[in-house]
Design a protein around this motif. Structure first.
Motif, PDB file in Angstrom:
ATOM      1  N   ALA A  46       0.926  -1.340  -0.084  1.00  0.00           N
ATOM      2  CA  ALA A  46      -0.017  -0.123   0.017  1.00  0.00           C
ATOM      3  C   ALA A  46       0.816   1.231   0.082  1.00  0.00           C
ATOM      4  O   ALA A  46       1.529   1.389   0.834  1.00  0.00           O
ATOM      5  N   LEU A  47       0.858   1.982  -0.980  1.00  0.00           N
ATOM      6  CA  LEU A  47       1.769   3.126  -1.255  1.00  0.00           C
ATOM      7  C   LEU A  47       0.902   4.431  -1.331  1.00  0.00           C
ATOM      8  O   LEU A  47       0.368   4.686  -2.446  1.00  0.00           O
ATOM      9  N   PRO A  48       0.915   5.042  -0.182  1.00  0.00           N
ATOM     10  CA  PRO A  48       0.261   6.691  -0.112  1.00  0.00           C
ATOM     11  C   PRO A  48       0.919   7.490  -1.141  1.00  0.00           C
ATOM     12  O   PRO A  48       2.171   7.151  -1.149  1.00  0.00           O
ATOM     13  N   TYR A  49       0.115   8.135  -1.754  1.00  0.00           N
ATOM     14  CA  TYR A  49       0.848   9.364  -2.773  1.00  0.00           C
ATOM     15  C   TYR A  49       1.873  10.134  -1.757  1.00  0.00           C
ATOM     16  O   TYR A  49       3.050  10.308  -2.427  1.00  0.00           O
ATOM     17  N   ALA A  50       1.795  10.413  -0.620  1.00  0.00           N
ATOM     18  CA  ALA A  50       2.848  10.804   0.391  1.00  0.00           C
ATOM     19  C   ALA A  50       4.073  10.058   0.213  1.00  0.00           C
ATOM     20  O   ALA A  50       5.407  10.699  -0.046  1.00  0.00           O
ATOM     21  N   GLU A  51       4.216   8.827   0.319  1.00  0.00           N
ATOM     22  CA  GLU A  51       5.260   8.011   0.688  1.00  0.00           C
ATOM     23  C   GLU A  51       5.675   7.958  -0.837  1.00  0.00           C
ATOM     24  O   GLU A  51       7.168   7.623  -1.267  1.00  0.00           O
ATOM     25  N   LEU A  52       4.881   7.805  -2.103  1.00  0.00           N
ATOM     26  CA  LEU A  52       5.186   7.674  -3.475  1.00  0.00           C
ATOM     27  C   LEU A  52       6.157   8.992  -3.710  1.00  0.00           C
ATOM     28  O   LEU A  52       7.182   8.666  -4.313  1.00  0.00           O
ATOM     29  N   ARG A  53       5.833  10.085  -3.247  1.00  0.00           N
ATOM     30  CA  ARG A  53       6.461  11.357  -3.676  1.00  0.00           C
ATOM     31  C   ARG A  53       7.730  11.083  -2.827  1.00  0.00           C
ATOM     32  O   ARG A  53       8.955  11.459  -3.695  1.00  0.00           O
ATOM     33  N   GLU A  54       8.018  10.668  -1.632  1.00  0.00           N
ATOM     34  CA  GLU A  54       9.203  10.964  -0.923  1.00  0.00           C
ATOM     35  C   GLU A  54      10.198   9.692  -1.750  1.00  0.00           C
ATOM     36  O   GLU A  54      11.499  10.139  -1.887  1.00  0.00           O
ATOM     37  N   ARG A  55       9.634   8.475  -2.024  1.00  0.00           N
ATOM     38  CA  ARG A  55      10.521   7.695  -2.490  1.00  0.00           C
ATOM     39  C   ARG A  55      10.893   8.074  -4.024  1.00  0.00           C
ATOM     40  O   ARG A  55      12.188   7.874  -4.431  1.00  0.00           O
ATOM     41  N   ALA A  56      10.056   8.730  -4.682  1.00  0.00           N
ATOM     42  CA  ALA A  56      10.259   8.992  -6.090  1.00  0.00           C
ATOM     43  C   ALA A  56      11.671  10.195  -6.015  1.00  0.00           C
ATOM     44  O   ALA A  56      12.422  10.260  -6.951  1.00  0.00           O
ATOM     45  N   ARG A  57      11.289  11.233  -5.195  1.00  0.00           N
ATOM     46  CA  ARG A  57      12.373  12.178  -5.043  1.00  0.00           C
ATOM     47  C   ARG A  57      13.631  11.702  -4.793  1.00  0.00           C
ATOM     48  O   ARG A  57      14.735  12.061  -5.306  1.00  0.00           O
ATOM     49  N   ALA A  58      13.784  10.568  -3.692  1.00  0.00           N
ATOM     50  CA  ALA A  58      14.970  10.202  -3.191  1.00  0.00           C
ATOM     51  C   ALA A  58      15.544   9.354  -4.596  1.00  0.00           C
ATOM     52  O   ALA A  58      16.836   9.367  -4.743  1.00  0.00           O
ATOM     53  N   LEU A  59      14.941   8.618  -5.293  1.00  0.00           N
ATOM     54  CA  LEU A  59      15.315   7.921  -6.418  1.00  0.00           C
ATOM     55  C   LEU A  59      15.852   8.716  -7.437  1.00  0.00           C
ATOM     56  O   LEU A  59      16.683   8.567  -8.387  1.00  0.00           O
ATOM     57  N   ALA A  60      15.014   9.856  -7.789  1.00  0.00           N
ATOM     58  CA  ALA A  60      15.453  11.077  -8.568  1.00  0.00           C
ATOM     59  C   ALA A  60      16.915  11.398  -8.245  1.00  0.00           C
ATOM     60  O   ALA A  60      17.747  11.484  -9.394  1.00  0.00           O
ATOM     61  N   ALA A  61      17.222  11.594  -7.212  1.00  0.00           N
ATOM     62  CA  ALA A  61      18.496  12.124  -6.847  1.00  0.00           C
ATOM     63  C   ALA A  61      19.567  11.020  -7.134  1.00  0.00           C
ATOM     64  O   ALA A  61      20.587  11.380  -7.765  1.00  0.00           O
ATOM     65  N   ARG A  62      19.315   9.475  -7.001  1.00  0.00           N
ATOM     66  CA  ARG A  62      20.163   8.619  -7.491  1.00  0.00           C
ATOM     67  C   ARG A  62      20.476   8.726  -8.935  1.00  0.00           C
ATOM     68  O   ARG A  62      21.409   8.050  -9.569  1.00  0.00           O
ATOM     69  N   LEU A  63      19.186   8.677  -9.455  1.00  0.00           N
ATOM     70  CA  LEU A  63      19.128   8.557 -11.140  1.00  0.00           C
ATOM     71  C   LEU A  63      20.354   9.729 -11.740  1.00  0.00           C
ATOM     72  O   LEU A  63      21.126   9.413 -12.471  1.00  0.00           O
ATOM     73  N   LEU A  64      20.186  10.951 -11.254  1.00  0.00           N
ATOM     74  CA  LEU A  64      21.183  12.039 -11.667  1.00  0.00           C
ATOM     75  C   LEU A  64      22.634  11.766 -10.960  1.00  0.00           C
ATOM     76  O   LEU A  64      23.574  12.019 -11.880  1.00  0.00           O
ATOM     77  N   ALA A  65      22.813  11.284  -9.877  1.00  0.00           N
ATOM     78  CA  ALA A  65      23.959  10.858  -9.565  1.00  0.00           C
ATOM     79  C   ALA A  65      24.713  10.010 -10.322  1.00  0.00           C
ATOM     80  O   ALA A  65      25.916   9.726 -10.385  1.00  0.00           O
ATOM     81  N   ALA A  66      23.911   9.126 -10.662  1.00  0.00           N
ATOM     82  CA  ALA A  66      24.335   7.891 -11.739  1.00  0.00           C
ATOM     83  C   ALA A  66      24.775   8.471 -13.177  1.00  0.00           C
ATOM     84  O   ALA A  66      25.425   7.596 -13.991  1.00  0.00           O
ATOM     85  N   GLY A  67      24.656   9.700 -13.478  1.00  0.00           N
ATOM     86  CA  GLY A  67      25.124  10.241 -14.783  1.00  0.00           C
ATOM     87  C   GLY A  67      24.055  10.659 -15.735  1.00  0.00           C
ATOM     88  O   GLY A  67      24.288  11.224 -16.617  1.00  0.00           O
ATOM     89  N   LEU A  68      22.758  10.409 -15.342  1.00  0.00           N
ATOM     90  CA  LEU A  68      21.678  10.691 -15.978  1.00  0.00           C
ATOM     91  C   LEU A  68      21.675  12.256 -16.277  1.00  0.00           C
ATOM     92  O   LEU A  68      21.670  12.907 -14.849  1.00  0.00           O
TER      93      LEU A  68
END
Length: 569
Positions: A46-68
Motif C-alpha cells: 500500500a503506497l500512499p501518494y505521500a510515500e510515493l512522492r518521498e520515494r520518487a524524489r529520493a530515487l530521482a537524486a540517485r538517477l542524476l548521481a548515476a550520470g543521467l
C-alpha cells in the motif's frame, strides 16, 4: 497490511495542475494512493501518494548521481510493481523522460524480446534501461544492441544525498509511449506534461465525472496507454486511490478482477471487450459474496467495442448487482495521450445497427436488419476543447452518417513521434489535425469507429471490414473463441485474395477439414465472399502488447510462410 483508503473526505481537486509532479505534490497531502497486488490477488504494498512522492524524489537524486541528465530518455520495463511506479515518478522529478517497455510475451522467447526492446531503446535514443532482476541479462543484451551503457535494477543504483530538483515546465516531455503494435519499426509518442494534464482533466472531470468517493481498479498493462494514463496517472491527478492487479493475474484468473472490485468497492474500471468476454465465459453473478453494485463506470476501450460479449457479461453478472447502464464506450489512442471521446454516463451501450451492403459499397449508414446487418457502438462526443471530423479521401469533412477517415485536433495531442519527423508529418498537419488512421462516422454529434483504414479489404468494389468476418466466424462457429480468427487480403496475379487464418485446437483431420469448410461456407453465406481458410496452431495468431489481434503481423507471418507446416497438419 491494509490498502490505502478511498477517503471521500480527502482534499479534492480536478485540474489546474501544470505538470505531473505538481499533481503528485498535491495528492501527497491526502491519505489516498496506489495499492499493488500480486499474482494470487494478495496485497503486496500500500503506497500512499505521500510515500510515493518521498520515494520518487529520493530515487530521482540517485538517477542524476548515476550520470543521467535532464531530458535523457530512460527505458523502464513496466512490471506492475513498486519499482516501476516509483521509477516512473522519479524520472518526472529528475526531469528525465521515461519510456515504458513491455514485458516478454507469454509464449515468446529471449531472442524476440531482446530484439524488440533493443529497437525500442534505439528509437527512444535511451541513455539507460531498468527492469526486474529476472530480465536484467536480457536487458543488457538489448542495451548492447542499442548502444545503451546502463542496464540494471533501480535498487542497484548507488545511494545519493538529496538533490536540488528544479520542477519541469509544462511543455517539457513527460514520457515516450510506444504504441501496442510497435515491434518491427517502433515509433514512440512524445507526450508533454501539458498534453497529459489536459487529457487527465478531460477524462476525470468531463468523461468520468470523478467525485471524492470514487476508487479505480485495473489489470491493464502499464506499458499501454490505457493502463498508464487511464489507471495510474489519471487517478493520481484526481487524488483517487487505485488498486493495480498484474496483467498476468488477470490472464490466469480473470474473475480475480471482479473479486477485487467487489472487495474494495471500486467504482471505475476498464477493459477491452475480450476481458468482459473472458469473465462471462468463466463465471457468473451467483458467486458467493460477489457484489458489483458499486461499479458505476465499466469502461470499454482499447479495441473495437463489441456489444454482444458486453451484453452477455451484463446478463451473467446482473445477480451480483452489475448494471448494464454502467458501460462507458470510449475511443482514443496514444497519439492523443489516451481519450478522445467517452459515451455519456448512465446510459450503457448505445449502438447503430446498419446495412452492411450499403456501408461497404456506398459508404453510407442506413438502418439494417438480418444477416447482412452489423451493430456499431456509439463512443460519445469528442471531449471538451477537442475537435473531431470525419473526412473523405480528398480530405473534405463529411456529413453525419457517412463513413470516412477520422481526424482530431486538441490540447491532448502529441507533439510528434520522438525522433521521427517524417512519420510525424504523415499524420500531423500544419493546423494541428491528427489523421488517426481510423474509419468511422458521426451520428448526433457522437463518433462511431468502424475499423482501421489500413485493415480495410477491397474486394470487387466493396470495402470489407475484416473484423466483420472474424466476429461472424467466432460467434457462430461453436469451436471458435474470441481472437481465434484473422482476416486480411493478399495480392495475387488474379487480384486480391481474402485469406482467413483460424486457430485450431485439434489434430483430428476430419474435425480440421470440417472447420475449414464451415468457416468458408459461413463467410460465403453471410458476407458473399470467397475466403482461403487456413488453420494455424492454438496460440499462433500474434497479439499486440495490449492483447489485441495484430492483423498486420499475422499477414506478414503468413506471407513469410510461417504457418505452412501447421496448415498442412
Amino acid at each position: 497490511m491494509t490498502p490505502t483508503p478511498t477517503a471521500p473526505d480527502r482534499p479534492f481537486r480536478l485540474g489546474g495542475f501544470a505538470t505531473l509532479t505538481e499533481a503528485l505534490d498535491f495528492a501527497a497531502g491526502g491519505p489516498t494512493g496506489v495499492n499493488l497486488y500480486g499474482l494470487r490477488g494478495e496485497l503486496i504494498l500500500a503506497l500512499p501518494y505521500a510515500e510515493l512522492r518521498e520515494r520518487a524524489r529520493a530515487l530521482a537524486a540517485r538517477l542524476l548521481a548515476a550520470g543521467l541528465k535532464p531530458l535523457d530518455r530512460v527505458g523502464l520495463v513496466a512490471e506492475t510493481d513498486t519499482d516501476f511506479v516509483v521509477a516512473f515518478f522519479a524520472c518526472q522529478y529528475a526531469r528525465l523522460t521515461p519510456a515504458p517497455l513491455p514485458l516478454p510475451a507469454p509464449l515468446g522467447g529471449k531472442d524476440a524480446y531482446v530484439e524488440q526492446i533493443g529497437r525500442m531503446l534505439a528509437s527512444a535514443q535511451a541513455a539507460a534501461v531498468f527492469g526486474p532482476e529476472a530480465l536484467i541479462p536480457w536487458l543488457r543484451d538489448a542495451a548492447k544492441a542499442a548502444g545503451v551503457t546502463l542496464a540494471a535494477r533501480v535498487q542497484d543504483l548507488p545511494e545519493a544525498p538529496a538533490a536540488d530538483l528544479p520542477a519541469p515546465t509544462p511543455d517539457e516531455p513527460c514520457y515516450v509511449q510506444f504504441s501496442s503494435g510497435s515491434t518491427r519499426h517502433p515509433t514512440g509518442v512524445l507526450c508533454t506534461h501539458r498534453a497529459l494534464m489536459a487529457n487527465t482533466l478531460a477524462i476525470t472531470r468531463d468523461g468520468l465525472k470523478v467525485v471524492p468517493g470514487d476508487r479505480a481498479l485495473s489489470w491493464l498493462p502499464l506499458y499501454h496507454d490505457m493502463g498508464l494514463v487511464g489507471f495510474l496517472l489519471s487517478p493520481l491527478a484526481s487524488q483517487m486511490t487505485v488498486d493495480l492487479l498484474p496483467t498476468g493475474a488477470f490472464v490466469r484468473r480473470p474473475l480475480m478482477w471482479l473479486d477485487l472490485i467487489s472487495k474494495n468497492r471500486a467504482t471505475i474500471s476498464y477493459s477491452p471487450t475480450f476481458g468482459y468476454e473472458l469473465c462471462a465465459r468463466r463465471g457468473d453473478g451467483s458467486r458467493e459474496g460477489l457484489d458489483l453494485s458499486a461499479w458505476r463506470s465499466a469502461g470499454c476501450g482499447g479495441d473495437m467495442v463489441r456489444p454482444g460479449p458486453l451484453l452477455s457479461f451484463a446478463e451473467r453478472f446482473a445477480p451480483a448487482g452489475f448494471s448494464d447502464k454502467a458501460f462507458v464506450a470510449s475511443y482514443g489512442m496514444a497519439e492523443a495521450t489516451l481519450a478522445l471521446s467517452m459515451a455519456p454516463l448512465g446510459q450503457g451501450l448505445r449502438f447503430e445497427t446498419v446495412d452492411v451492403d450499403r456501408m461497404e459499397r456506398e459508404g453510407v449508414v442506413v438502418p439494417g436488419s438480418g444477416a447482412r446487418s452489423r451493430s456499431f457502438v456509439r463512443c460519445g462526443p469528442v471531449l471538451p476543447n477537442h475537435e473531431l471530423e470525419v473526412r473523405d479521401e480528398a480530405g473534405h469533412p463529411l456529413p453525419e452518417l457517412k463513413v470516412g477517415r477520422i481526424f482530431v485536433r486538441g490540447p491532448s495531442l502529441m507533439q510528434g513521434y520522438f525522433g521521427e519527423p517524417e512519420a510525424s508529418a504523415k499524420v500531423l498537419d500544419a493546423d494541428g489535425w491528427l489523421d488517426t488512421g481510423d474509419l468511422g462516422f458521426l451520428i448526433e454529434g457522437e463518433v462511431v469507429p468502424t475499423g482501421r483504414a489500413k485493415d480495410l479489404i477491397l474486394l470487387n468494389g466493396r470495402n470489407v471490414w475484416p473484423q466483420d468476418l472474424e466476429w461472424t466466424a467466432e460467434s457462430e462457429i461453436e469451436k471458435l473463441r474470441s481472437g481465434d480468427v484473422a482476416a486480411f487480403s493478399v495480392d495475387r496475379a488474379e487480384g486480391e485474395q481474402l485469406v482467413v487464418l483460424v486457430q485450431a485446437r485439434t489434430s483430428d483431420p476430419e474435425v480440421r477439414r470440417a472447420l475449414v469448410d464451415d468457416v468458408a461456407a459461413l463467410l460465403r453465406a453471410r458476407h458473399g465472399v470467397e475466403a482461403q481458410v487456413e488453420l494455424v496452431g492454438a496460440h499462433a495468431l500474434p497479439q499486440t502488447s495490449s492483447g489485441k489481434l495484430s492483423r498486420s503481423k499475422a499477414r506478414a507471418l503468413y506471407m513469410a510462410g510461417a504457418f505452412k507446416a501447421e496448415a498442412a497438419a
